[in-house]
Design an enzyme around this catalytic site. Sequence first.
Site, PDB file in Angstrom:
ATOM      1  CB  CYS A  23      -0.852   0.571   1.118  1.00 43.80           C
ATOM      2  SG  CYS A  23      -1.721   1.275   1.312  1.00 43.80           S
ATOM      3  CG  HIS A  24       0.671   5.546  -1.546  1.00 49.01           C
ATOM      4  ND1 HIS A  24       0.870   6.614  -1.188  1.00 49.01           N
ATOM      5  CD2 HIS A  24       1.093   5.982  -2.682  1.00 49.01           C
ATOM      6  CE1 HIS A  24       1.025   8.070  -1.525  1.00 49.01           C
ATOM      7  NE2 HIS A  24       1.637   7.788  -2.381  1.00 49.01           N
ATOM      8  CB  THR A  25      -0.421   4.098   4.130  1.00 47.94           C
ATOM      9  OG1 THR A  25      -0.862   4.186   3.857  1.00 47.94           O
ATOM     10  CG2 THR A  25       0.213   4.470   5.512  1.00 47.94           C
ATOM     11  CD  GLU A  29      -3.539  -3.513   1.010  1.00 47.55           C
ATOM     12  OE1 GLU A  29      -3.442  -2.192   0.860  1.00 47.55           O
ATOM     13  OE2 GLU A  29      -3.942  -3.941   0.038  1.00 47.55           O
ATOM     14  CB  CYS A  43     -11.441  -1.751  22.451  1.00 43.41           C
ATOM     15  SG  CYS A  43     -12.835  -0.532  22.707  1.00 43.41           S
ATOM     16  CB  CYS A  59     -12.818   2.551  23.701  1.00 42.30           C
ATOM     17  SG  CYS A  59     -13.259   2.905  21.617  1.00 42.30           S
ATOM     18  CB  CYS A  89     -16.250   0.599  20.016  1.00 39.50           C
ATOM     19  SG  CYS A  89     -14.224   0.537  19.371  1.00 39.50           S
ATOM     20  CB  CYS A 133     -10.830   1.292  18.204  1.00 43.82           C
ATOM     21  SG  CYS A 133     -10.697   0.081  19.376  1.00 43.82           S
ATOM     22  NE  ARG A 152      -6.714   6.106  17.205  1.00 35.75           N
ATOM     23  CZ  ARG A 152      -6.602   7.386  16.199  1.00 35.75           C
ATOM     24  NH1 ARG A 152      -6.916   7.901  16.091  1.00 35.75           N
ATOM     25  NH2 ARG A 152      -8.055   6.734  14.583  1.00 35.75           N
ATOM     26  CB  CYS A 180      -5.144  -0.680   3.128  1.00 30.90           C
ATOM     27  SG  CYS A 180      -5.296   0.825   3.667  1.00 30.90           S
ATOM     28  NE  ARG A 197      -2.993  -2.325  -2.169  1.00 29.42           N
ATOM     29  CZ  ARG A 197      -3.456  -0.834  -2.579  1.00 29.42           C
ATOM     30  NH1 ARG A 197      -2.720   0.223  -3.204  1.00 29.42           N
ATOM     31  NH2 ARG A 197      -3.532  -0.299  -1.061  1.00 29.42           N
TER      32      ARG A 197
HETATM   33 CU    CU Z   1      -2.876   0.955   3.400  1.00 32.35          CU
HETATM   34 ZN    ZN Z   2     -12.958   0.885  20.257  1.00 33.42          ZN
END
Ligand code: CU
Ligand code: ZN
Length: 369
Positions: A40-42, A63, A92, A95, A98, A106, A110, A170, A364
């Site tokens: 992927c580009h990320t 991915e 999760c 939270c 969520c 979520c 993080r 993704c 891809r």
């Molecule tokens: Cu991606």
């Molecule tokens: Zn969550």
Amino acid sequence: MRMRAAVLEEFGQPLVVQELELQDPRPGEVLVRLVACGVCHTDMYTASGADPSGYAPAVLGHEGAGVVEKVGEGVTSVAEGDHVVTLFSPQCGECVHCVDPRTNLCMAIRAEQNLGHLPDGTVRLSRPDGEEIRHFMGTSTFAEYTVMPEIALAKIDPEAPLEGACLFACGLSTGLGAAMNTAKVQPGTTCVVFGAGMVGLGAVAGCRLQGAERIICVDLSDDRLELARGQGATDLMKADENTVERILETTDGGFGADYTFEATGNVKVMQQAVEAARMAWGLCTVAGVAGKGETLDIIPRWLITGRRVAGSSFGGVKGREGVPKLVDLWMQGEIDVDPFISHRITLDEVNRGFDLMEAQDGIRSVIEF
Ligand code: CU
Ligand code: ZN
């Protein structure tokens, strides 16, 4: 265990495929054997060093799709042998976000995920000499195996080919979800999708599934526009400096489209996507990821006259419940995934996957393990 993985050693340099040590899953974690992983580009953006929050050494890749090999203590929602899609955006279920139907953001893991750690603040990856390697996006799927939190795995139909299923981890879900969840496209409407890469093609398919009457797809490449036609685009438009005017001309009364989608990550294109949205109620959904620090110019008059702008991360899809449903739509023949896989490569060819992406060759590259 020993396994092979592609490590980002130094920004701006090719990834280095090498043997790493992977520890067993701890409580709440799962060992997954990867079968397929999209490039992927990320991943490329992080590898380039352009992302100021990037870190190295780390195993890239997010991915992924594979098979559960082993579960840690307390894991109940997946079991050995289950087929799973990896989620950089977990669910999760508890939270503040969520439990709210309006968002998929979520908050559970993080902070540690952004540091390259698993939720308990440690890593499972190391070199044979013991030096720790960080996890990328909580997934690290450019590897034969990965250890991930249970809450970041979506259990899917075991009949679904994993080479296609990985795309739902993704870009494809991002595009589908932008149309289906974020914009909630209404039947009989006119939509414009800017960009016919993975995300844009997913958005075209999502607009079609929602019953849009016209789907105008804009891109620079004839080949990609042909793929958009295959996903349900009714009008193909080669991008140029007059793109917005041409869209306005072709829409009812010259007003613009009911829904526009930005799927290039280019802030100039985002601006066009806002301007091509219909006055009074047009909704522009930004699904492309702009470079960090870039800003979007919008003339306030565009907003005062009723256009709206929405952002969409991972298509607003709550991964654990949403991804299996999207995979089911594919299995029911509602989404054609094969055309998105343009190159099948090995883990050792991962840098070639980046080269192909840079050359805009195909949609891809999928690593098959
Ligand atoms: Cu991606
Ligand atoms: Zn969550």
